[in-house]
Design a protein around this motif. Structure first.
Motif, mmCIF file in Angstrom:
data_model
loop_
_atom_site.group_PDB
_atom_site.id
_atom_site.type_symbol
_atom_site.label_atom_id
_atom_site.label_comp_id
_atom_site.label_asym_id
_atom_site.label_seq_id
_atom_site.Cartn_x
_atom_site.Cartn_y
_atom_site.Cartn_z
ATOM 1 N N ALA A 234 -24.946 -2.336 -30.600
ATOM 2 C CA ALA A 234 -23.636 -0.884 -29.826
ATOM 3 C C ALA A 234 -22.855 -2.031 -30.194
ATOM 4 O O ALA A 234 -22.510 -2.901 -29.247
ATOM 5 C CB ALA A 234 -24.625 -0.911 -28.402
ATOM 6 N N ALA A 235 -21.516 -1.152 -30.104
ATOM 7 C CA ALA A 235 -20.187 -1.379 -29.524
ATOM 8 C C ALA A 235 -19.626 -0.569 -28.765
ATOM 9 O O ALA A 235 -19.759 0.583 -28.756
ATOM 10 C CB ALA A 235 -19.810 -2.155 -30.802
ATOM 11 N N VAL A 236 -18.761 -1.431 -27.756
ATOM 12 C CA VAL A 236 -18.069 -0.312 -27.061
ATOM 13 C C VAL A 236 -16.210 -0.862 -27.266
ATOM 14 O O VAL A 236 -16.310 -2.276 -27.009
ATOM 15 C CB VAL A 236 -18.479 -0.492 -25.437
ATOM 16 C CG1 VAL A 236 -17.703 -0.173 -24.763
ATOM 17 C CG2 VAL A 236 -20.296 -0.456 -24.988
ATOM 18 N N ASP A 237 -15.659 0.040 -27.244
ATOM 19 C CA ASP A 237 -14.150 -0.133 -26.924
ATOM 20 C C ASP A 237 -13.734 0.387 -26.289
ATOM 21 O O ASP A 237 -13.891 1.601 -25.776
ATOM 22 C CB ASP A 237 -13.609 0.524 -28.001
ATOM 23 C CG ASP A 237 -12.512 0.034 -27.939
ATOM 24 O OD1 ASP A 237 -11.402 -0.880 -27.598
ATOM 25 O OD2 ASP A 237 -11.706 1.129 -29.040
ATOM 26 N N CYS A 238 -13.558 -0.716 -25.130
ATOM 27 C CA CYS A 238 -13.030 -0.181 -23.768
ATOM 28 C C CYS A 238 -11.674 -0.217 -24.245
ATOM 29 O O CYS A 238 -10.567 -1.490 -23.468
ATOM 30 C CB CYS A 238 -13.563 -0.340 -21.936
ATOM 31 S SG CYS A 238 -12.812 0.138 -21.079
ATOM 32 N N GLY A 239 -10.731 0.838 -23.897
ATOM 33 C CA GLY A 239 -8.529 1.195 -24.205
ATOM 34 C C GLY A 239 -8.317 1.142 -22.619
ATOM 35 O O GLY A 239 -8.688 1.675 -22.056
ATOM 36 N N THR A 240 -6.950 1.611 -23.106
ATOM 37 C CA THR A 240 -6.417 2.078 -22.148
ATOM 38 C C THR A 240 -6.679 3.172 -22.024
ATOM 39 O O THR A 240 -6.693 3.596 -20.467
ATOM 40 C CB THR A 240 -4.561 1.509 -21.875
ATOM 41 O OG1 THR A 240 -4.386 0.319 -22.284
ATOM 42 C CG2 THR A 240 -3.952 2.354 -20.567
ATOM 43 N N ASN A 241 -6.739 4.567 -22.274
ATOM 44 C CA ASN A 241 -7.559 6.034 -22.427
ATOM 45 C C ASN A 241 -8.350 6.486 -22.659
ATOM 46 O O ASN A 241 -8.925 7.151 -22.337
ATOM 47 C CB ASN A 241 -5.856 6.387 -22.717
ATOM 48 C CG ASN A 241 -6.082 7.942 -23.394
ATOM 49 O OD1 ASN A 241 -5.939 8.505 -22.574
ATOM 50 N ND2 ASN A 241 -6.427 8.724 -24.078
ATOM 51 N N SER A 242 -9.415 5.539 -23.096
ATOM 52 C CA SER A 242 -10.490 6.005 -23.476
ATOM 53 C C SER A 242 -11.201 4.622 -24.098
ATOM 54 O O SER A 242 -11.408 3.877 -24.029
ATOM 55 C CB SER A 242 -10.946 6.974 -24.905
ATOM 56 O OG SER A 242 -10.115 5.746 -26.273
ATOM 57 N N ILE A 243 -12.692 5.074 -23.733
ATOM 58 C CA ILE A 243 -14.031 4.402 -23.385
ATOM 59 C C ILE A 243 -14.977 4.730 -25.110
ATOM 60 O O ILE A 243 -15.005 5.309 -24.660
ATOM 61 C CB ILE A 243 -14.473 3.940 -22.765
ATOM 62 C CG1 ILE A 243 -15.639 3.146 -22.328
ATOM 63 C CG2 ILE A 243 -15.251 5.074 -21.233
ATOM 64 C CD1 ILE A 243 -16.664 2.035 -21.530
ATOM 65 N N HIS A 533 -12.990 5.074 -39.289
ATOM 66 C CA HIS A 533 -12.797 3.534 -38.707
ATOM 67 C C HIS A 533 -12.240 2.513 -38.509
ATOM 68 O O HIS A 533 -11.621 2.546 -39.635
ATOM 69 C CB HIS A 533 -14.130 3.367 -40.046
ATOM 70 C CG HIS A 533 -15.449 4.574 -40.334
ATOM 71 N ND1 HIS A 533 -16.395 3.695 -40.485
ATOM 72 C CD2 HIS A 533 -14.779 5.648 -41.060
ATOM 73 C CE1 HIS A 533 -16.977 4.181 -40.876
ATOM 74 N NE2 HIS A 533 -16.457 5.624 -40.889
ATOM 75 N N ASP A 534 -12.491 2.113 -37.713
ATOM 76 C CA ASP A 534 -11.330 1.421 -36.682
ATOM 77 C C ASP A 534 -12.016 0.283 -35.301
ATOM 78 O O ASP A 534 -13.170 -0.434 -35.912
ATOM 79 C CB ASP A 534 -10.968 2.286 -35.383
ATOM 80 C CG ASP A 534 -11.309 2.694 -34.298
ATOM 81 O OD1 ASP A 534 -12.879 2.506 -34.191
ATOM 82 O OD2 ASP A 534 -11.413 4.117 -33.954
ATOM 83 N N ILE A 535 -11.118 -0.590 -34.910
ATOM 84 C CA ILE A 535 -11.420 -1.307 -34.021
ATOM 85 C C ILE A 535 -13.410 -0.755 -33.377
ATOM 86 O O ILE A 535 -14.726 -2.149 -33.083
ATOM 87 C CB ILE A 535 -10.797 -1.751 -32.865
ATOM 88 C CG1 ILE A 535 -11.609 -2.812 -31.928
ATOM 89 C CG2 ILE A 535 -10.754 -0.818 -31.987
ATOM 90 C CD1 ILE A 535 -10.260 -3.459 -31.016
ATOM 91 N N LEU A 536 -14.065 -0.127 -33.263
ATOM 92 C CA LEU A 536 -15.011 0.144 -32.265
ATOM 93 C C LEU A 536 -15.891 -0.386 -34.099
ATOM 94 O O LEU A 536 -16.700 -1.102 -33.920
ATOM 95 C CB LEU A 536 -15.586 1.513 -32.311
ATOM 96 C CG LEU A 536 -17.154 2.051 -31.669
ATOM 97 C CD1 LEU A 536 -16.942 1.280 -30.325
ATOM 98 C CD2 LEU A 536 -17.004 3.639 -31.071
ATOM 99 N N ASP A 537 -16.190 0.032 -35.096
ATOM 100 C CA ASP A 537 -16.404 -0.565 -36.759
ATOM 101 C C ASP A 537 -16.637 -1.847 -36.296
ATOM 102 O O ASP A 537 -17.868 -2.366 -36.798
ATOM 103 C CB ASP A 537 -16.282 0.343 -37.361
ATOM 104 C CG ASP A 537 -16.389 1.567 -37.264
ATOM 105 O OD1 ASP A 537 -17.462 2.254 -37.962
ATOM 106 O OD2 ASP A 537 -15.325 2.942 -36.884
ATOM 107 N N GLY A 538 -15.513 -2.410 -36.371
ATOM 108 C CA GLY A 538 -14.838 -3.686 -36.450
ATOM 109 C C GLY A 538 -16.303 -4.880 -35.000
ATOM 110 O O GLY A 538 -16.778 -5.917 -35.426
#
Length: 545
Positions: A234-243, A533-538
Motif C-alpha cells: 500500500a502506498a499513500v501520497d499525501c500532497g498539498t491538495n490531495s491524498i 503513473h507517477d509518484i504513487l507508483d514510485g
C-alpha cells in the motif's frame, strides 16, 4: 548582414553543434556573428525538415551569451518587463511592432529558403511577443539578428548582460569544446503518438524492442527466468491538495518489476490550504485528511497489504505543526509519515512515470510532477536519475498567490507566468533541461488539462494515459481553462470538484513549462506525454525495496 555572412558554412554548422553540445539541425542561416566570425545566433526555417512548424526563428547558440541571459531570467527581469508592458502603452506599441517585424522576417526566410508559408503558426511569433515576456533568449536573439531599435526588450536585455558579454569583443576562447569531432548523434524525437491508447503505445514499444533484438541478431537481452514472489503493498501520497492511495501487487518477471493495481483512490483534502500564509496546517484541513486516512486504513486491512509506505510532501515540509499531522496518521495507519526531501520526491516521481513509459535506448526523459504546493523536475534515463530539482510552485500555492479573480485577469496570469519562468531559470542551475529528448507530465493538473484538450465526455484514465499532446494543443487547453469562470469549470464532465478552483493556475504552470522546454530544446521537444503513473507508483515500488 549580407547574404554571404548569412549562409552557414560546414565549419559554421560544426561550430553550432559544438556550442549546443548536440547535432545542429534545420539551420538555414546565421542570424548574428561574433566579431571573430563565429556564430552567435542560429536562424531556423519556419518548418523543420520533418514537417513540423517551428515559430522560433532565432535562437542563441553562444554559451557565454546564453548563460548571461539565464542570469537575467533568474533575477526576475521577465516578470518586471511583462508588468511594464501593462503599464507603458508606448513600450507595448514598440513591442507589438517587434512582433510584426519578427513575423515579416520569418516569412521572408521561409520564401528565401524554399519553406514557403506555414499557416499553422500564422500570427504566432516567439518569446511571449506581443503581450508578455516568457523567454529573454528569444528576444536577445532577435535583437542581435535584427540590430538595435527593432526589439526594445531584447535591446534592454543586451544592455543588462553587458557585465558578462558585449558585441564589441570576442568571448569564444574556451567557451565550448574544440577537441575531437563535433557531436554527430541526432537526439531529436518527433514521433507522434497523440491520441493513441495505452494499448497502442504498448504495441509501439514492443515493436521497438523487436527491432532492437533484430539488430542484435535476434538475441533478446539476458534476463532472469525465475519469478519473484508476489508482494501486496500500500502506498499513500499525501500532497498539498490531495491524498491518494494505491494498493498493488508487485511482482518481478524476467527482471522487470510490474505493478498490478488492486485499489487506486484519490481524495481532495486541501491539507496545504492557507499554509503559504500562516505556516500551519489548519484544524479543518487536518480533519479532512484524517477522515480520508480512516477510509484508507480500512481498505488496507480489507485487502491485506503486507507493506505500507506513507509519503508526505510540500505542505508538511512547510508547516510548523507537522507533528500533529504525523501523530494522527500513526494512530490510524500504524506507520509514520515520511516527510521526504524534494530530491527524493523527484526520484520517486521519475521511477513511477518511467515504470511504464521508460526506454532502454538512452533516451533522456524529463518528468514534471506538478502538485499543489511544489513541482518536481527530474531528468533521467532508464538507468536512473541524472539531475533533479524541486520548486515551491504548485496549483494551490499559485492560485492563492496570484489568480484571485474569477476568471483570472491578464495581469494576474502575466505575473504568475513570470514567476513560473523564474522558477524554471532556477531549475536550469542544476538540471540541464535542454538535454531532454522527451517530456512527461504527471499528477492531477496535467491529467485534467489533457482531458480538457481531448474534450472527454468523462474522466477516463485509459484515454488519458499515454496521450501525447502538441505544444499548441496544451496552449489552447490552458487558454480555454483560464478564460472560464468557476461555474463553467465545475460543469466540465471530467473536472474533479477539488480541482475546480486551482486548475487555472495548474494549467498555466504546465503550459509555461511546455513552452519553455520547446524553446530550450530548439523545437526538439514539441509535445508532452501524459502519464497516470507517477509518484504513487514510485512509492509502491520503493515499499518493496
Amino acid at each position: 548582414m549580407i547574404q554571404d555572412q548569412l549562409t552557414p558554412t560546414q565549419e559554421d554548422l560544426e561550430t553550432l553543434s559544438r556550442q549546443l553540445g548536440r547535432p545542429v539541425r534545420d539551420v538555414v542561416e546565421i542570424g548574428a556573428r561574433c566579431v571573430c566570425g563565429n556564430p552567435l545566433v542560429a536562424t531556423t526555417a519556419p518548418r523543420l525538415g520533418n514537417g513540423i512548424p517551428f515559430p522560433t526563428t532565432y535562437y542563441l547558440t553562444h554559451p557565454v551569451i546564453t548563460s548571461a541571459v539565464s542570469r537575467l531570467e533568474a533575477a526576475g527581469v521577465m516578470a518586471e518587463m511583462t508588468a511594464r508592458l501593462e503599464q507603458d502603452p508606448e513600450l507595448a506599441r514598440r513591442y507589438e511592432q517587434a512582433h510584426e517585424a519578427y513575423l515579416q522576417v520569418r516569412d521572408e526566410i521561409g520564401e528565401r529558403t524554399g519553406t514557403g508559408p506555414v499557416p499553422e503558426i500564422a500570427g504566432v511569433s516567439a518569446g511571449g511577443m506581443p503581450t508578455r515576456v516568457k523567454c529573454l533568449h528569444v528576444l536577445v536573439g532577435h535583437s542581435l539578428a535584427a540590430g538595435p531599435g527593432v526589439n526594445p526588450l531584447g535591446d534592454e536585455a543586451l544592455d543588462g548582460i553587458a557585465e558578462w558579454w558585449t558585441r564589441e569583443r570576442c568571448y569564444c576562447e574556451g567557451a565550448w569544446p574544440t577537441d575531437g569531432p563535433a557531436p554527430a548523434r541526432d537526439l531529436s524525437r518527433h514521433t507522434k503518438t497523440q491520441g493513441l491508447s495505452a494499448q497502442e503505445l504498448d504495441r509501439k514499444r514492443a515493436a521497438r524492442r523487436a527491432a532492437l533484438e533484430a539488430e542484435q541478431g535476434g538475441q533478446a537481452p539476458t534476463m532472469e527466468t525465475n519469478e519473484n514472489t508476489k508482494t501486496r503493498v500500500a502506498a499513500v501520497d499525501c500532497g498539498t491538495n490531495s491524498i491518494r492511495l494505491l494498493i498493488a501487487d508487485v511482482q518481478t518477471r524476467g527482471g522487470v518489476t510490474e505493478l498490478t493495481d488492486v485499489v487506486r483512490l484519490m481524495r481532495v483534502v486541501r491539507l496545504g490550504e492557507g499554509v503559504d500564509a500562516t505556516g500551519r496546517l489548519s484544524p479543518a484541513a487536518l480533519e479532512r485528511t484524517f477522515a480520508a486516512a480512516d477510509e484508507y486504513a480500512a481498505l488496507i486491512r480489507e485487502h491485506g497489504a503486507e507493506k505500507v509506505r506513507f509519503v508526505a510532501t510540500s505542505a508538511m515540509r512547510d508547516a510548523e505543526n507537522s507533528e500533529e499531522f504525523s501523530a494522527g496518521i500513526r494512530q490510524r495507519l500504524g506507520v509514520t509519515p515520511e516527510i521526504i526531501s524534494g530530491d527524493e520526491e523527484a526520484g520517486l516521481s521519475f521511477a513511477g512515470a518511467t515504470s511504464v513509459l521508460g526506454s532502454s535506448d538512452g533516451t533522456r526523459t524529463l518528468v514534471v510532477d506538478l502538485g499543489g504546493g511544489s513541482t518536481e523536475f527530474v531528468l533521467g534515463t532508464s538507468d536512473g536519475v541524472l539531475a533533479a530539482r524541486s520548486t515551491d510552485m504548485g496549483c494551490v500555492r499559485f492560485t492563492e498567490r496570484h489568480l484571485v479573480s474569477d476568471p483570472p485577469t491578464e495581469a494576474e496570469t502575466a505575473v504568475a507566468r513570470g514567476d513560473v519562468l523564474d522558477m524554471i531559470a532556477q531549475v536550469l542551475e542544476t538540471v540541464p533541461l535542454a538535454e531532454a529528448d522527451r517530456l512527461v507530465g504527471v499528477a492531477g493538473t496535467i491529467t485534467t488539462v489533457t482531458a480538457h484538450a481531448l474534450r472527454l465526455p468523462e474522466y477516463s484514465s485509459e484515454a488519458i494515459h499515454g496521450t501525447e499532446l502538441s505544444v499548441a494543443a496544451i496552449d489552447d487547453a490552458t487558454r480555454s481553462l483560464l478564460q472560464m469562470t468557476r461555474s463553467e469549470r465545475a460543469a466540465l464532465p471530467y473536472m474533479h470538484p477539488g480541482r475546480v478552483d486551482v486548475i487555472g493556475a495548474g494549467a498555466l504552470i504546465w503550459q509555461t513549462i511546455v513552452d519553455r522546454m520547446a524553446e530550450l530544446t530548439d523545437g526538439r521537444i514539441d509535445s508532452a506525454i501524459t502519464s497516470e503513473h507517477d509518484i504513487l507508483d514510485g512509492i509502491a515500488l520503493s515499499a518493496v525495496r
